[in-house]
Design an enzyme around this catalytic site. Structure first.
Site, PDB file in Angstrom:
ATOM      1  CD  GLU A 136     -34.038  25.130  37.535  1.00 14.81           C
ATOM      2  OE1 GLU A 136     -32.837  25.583  37.647  1.00 14.81           O
ATOM      3  OE2 GLU A 136     -34.600  24.723  38.475  1.00 14.81           O
ATOM      4  CD  GLU A 141     -38.617  22.848  42.837  1.00 16.32           C
ATOM      5  OE1 GLU A 141     -39.019  23.492  41.676  1.00 16.32           O
ATOM      6  OE2 GLU A 141     -37.601  23.444  43.569  1.00 16.32           O
TER       7      GLU A 141
END
Ligand code: NAG
Ligand code: NAG
Ligand code: NAG
Ligand code: NAG
Ligand code: NAG
Ligand code: NAG
Length: 356
Positions: A136, A141
């Site tokens: 990932e 974020e």
């Protein structure tokens, strides 16, 4: 399955001008067709325990939580009009690309607004079909009212962020990328400017995030609106990473080999609320007050007036002359066979051209 990429490889053979370019555009998500090639999750958040229902494409369109605005930009947002009953989740969006992109890819997004506010946890990231062990990459974020973007990798055990990485950020939060270490925190690097998240990002007119998923390592660049390099302005159909300067974050292959730790990646946008990260009681209290679900999710819907992405485009580039796009929702063959098949297809195209 590899048709579009075969055409690309073919074009590269026919147009010598493209050969020097390191990456050529293979896919663009933009304007009225932005949402066409993504899957909408259509389920409650059973991945990170957030208090949201991710809508289907149909409901998201009807409820105007995913749409194209008057400026031609894609909006993805949390419901900021409904008052909820105790126990209910708030509606939101999670989408992932139907195509997967192999090592030898770069993706660029230009956004003018990202979601923020207490309880809000947005991300723009990529994931393998086999999640999270197939790798990932978190490009963007943030949670609650933090002011800086965080980037990270999550991998099977064995991958680390080294002290000698070639990057501008000095804010390294954690160095073990393993999903089994530190509660799967990942190897996190923070973007050292307040124009990279939240109100600071919006006030600066947004900016661009560039992710390079290359054999020699993974890198992320952040450019705020006033510092976008000329190589990325306009509609660049090719990009050479050497024109972008030193990346903000870098995970070189010497301590984290992309070919070993990362299967082909699908791109994802999501916005959840509370859950394992934003709702963690220690992290929540660092920038917000009260109880995440009780006071924010159940609170006035206007808590979510800033909980939206506004995206000008997402563009994906592939190493020029290579097959980097795996079309369709889920690659049905293991990574190695896909790469082998792609190499054969390139050889076939090359052979056909030589035969002419
Ligand atoms: C989440 O829900 C979807 C749809 O029901 C299901 O396919 C998937 O396996 C679930 N994932 C997890 C981790 O429970
Ligand atoms: C960083 O250190 C590793 C291990 O010593 C080495 O293999 C690698 O070449 C170094 N990378 C740079 C950019 O100096
Ligand atoms: C990472 O480090 C930066 C700088 O010290 C800090 O501001 C940020 O809160 C940290 N992020 C996390 C997730 O701990
Ligand atoms: C934009 O980025 C440049 C270069 O990193 C930096 O000097 C400037 O302070 C940033 N602007 C804002 C508003 O943060
Ligand atoms: C880039 O392409 C888009 C859509 O094709 C178009 O609307 C826009 O004007 C172009 N921008 C530039 C700077 O060429
Ligand atoms: C909800 O948020 C949008 C921005 O995404 C804003 O324009 C709108 O005024 C907000 N409030 C309501 C009640 O829709």
């Amino acid at each position: 399955m590899v048709r579009s990429s075969s055409l690309l490889a073919c074009t590269a053979f026919l147009l010598p001008a493209l050969v020097g370019a390191q990456y050529s555009m293979v896919k663009e998500y933009q304007g009225a067709s932005f949402f066409d090639d993504w899957n909408f999750y259509n389920n409650y958040d059973n991945l990170t325990s957030g208090n949201v229902n991710y809508l289907s494409a149909k409901t998201a369109g009807q409820d105007q939580l995913a749409y194209i605005n008057d400026a031609g930009n894609a909006i993805m947002k949390v419901d900021n009009t409904s008052t909820l009953n105790v126990g209910a989740n708030r509606n939101s969006i999670r989408i992932s690309t139907k195509d997967h992109f192999t090592v030898g890819s770069m993706w660029i997004t230009d956004m003018v607004h990202v979601p923020y506010g207490c309880s809000v946890w947005p991300a723009f990231w990529s994931s393998a079909q086999d999640w999270p062990s197939g790798g990932e990459i978190d490009t963007f974020e943030g949670v609650n009212q933090v002011t800086m973007n965080q980037m990270a990798l999550h991998t099977a055990p064995g991958c680390t962020h080294p002290a000698n990485a070639t990057q501008t950020s000095k804010l390294v939060n954690s160095t073990d990328c393993s999903i089994d270490a530190n509660n799967n925190e990942g190897c996190v690097v923070t973007t050292p400017t307040t124009s990279s998240y939240g109100q600071g990002f919006a006030a600066d007119g947004g900016g661009m995030f560039v992710t390079e998923f290359a054999e020699d390592g993974i890198s992320v660049w952040f450019f705020n609106r006033s510092s976008i390099p000329s190589a990325l302005s306009g509609n660049a159909s090719t990009v050479n990473p050497s024109d972008l300067g030193t990346p903000t974050a870098n995970w070189p292959s010497s301590s984290c080999s992309p070919a070993q730790f990362f299967d082909p990646q699908a791109l994802v946008f999501d916005i959840t609320l509370c859950g394992e990260f934003a709702g963690n009681s220690v992290i929540f209290q660092e920038t917000c007050s009260g109880v995440c679900y009780d006071d924010w999710v159940l609170g006035p819907p206007s808590n979510y007036d800033n909980a939206y992405f506004e995206v000008q485009y997402v563009r994906v580039y592939g190493a020029t002359g290579e097959l980097t796009v795996i079309s369709g929702a889920r690659p049905s063959t293991p990574y190695r066979s896909v790469v082998a098949a792609a190499a054969l297809a390139v050889a076939a195209v090359g052979g056909a051209l030589l035969a002419l």
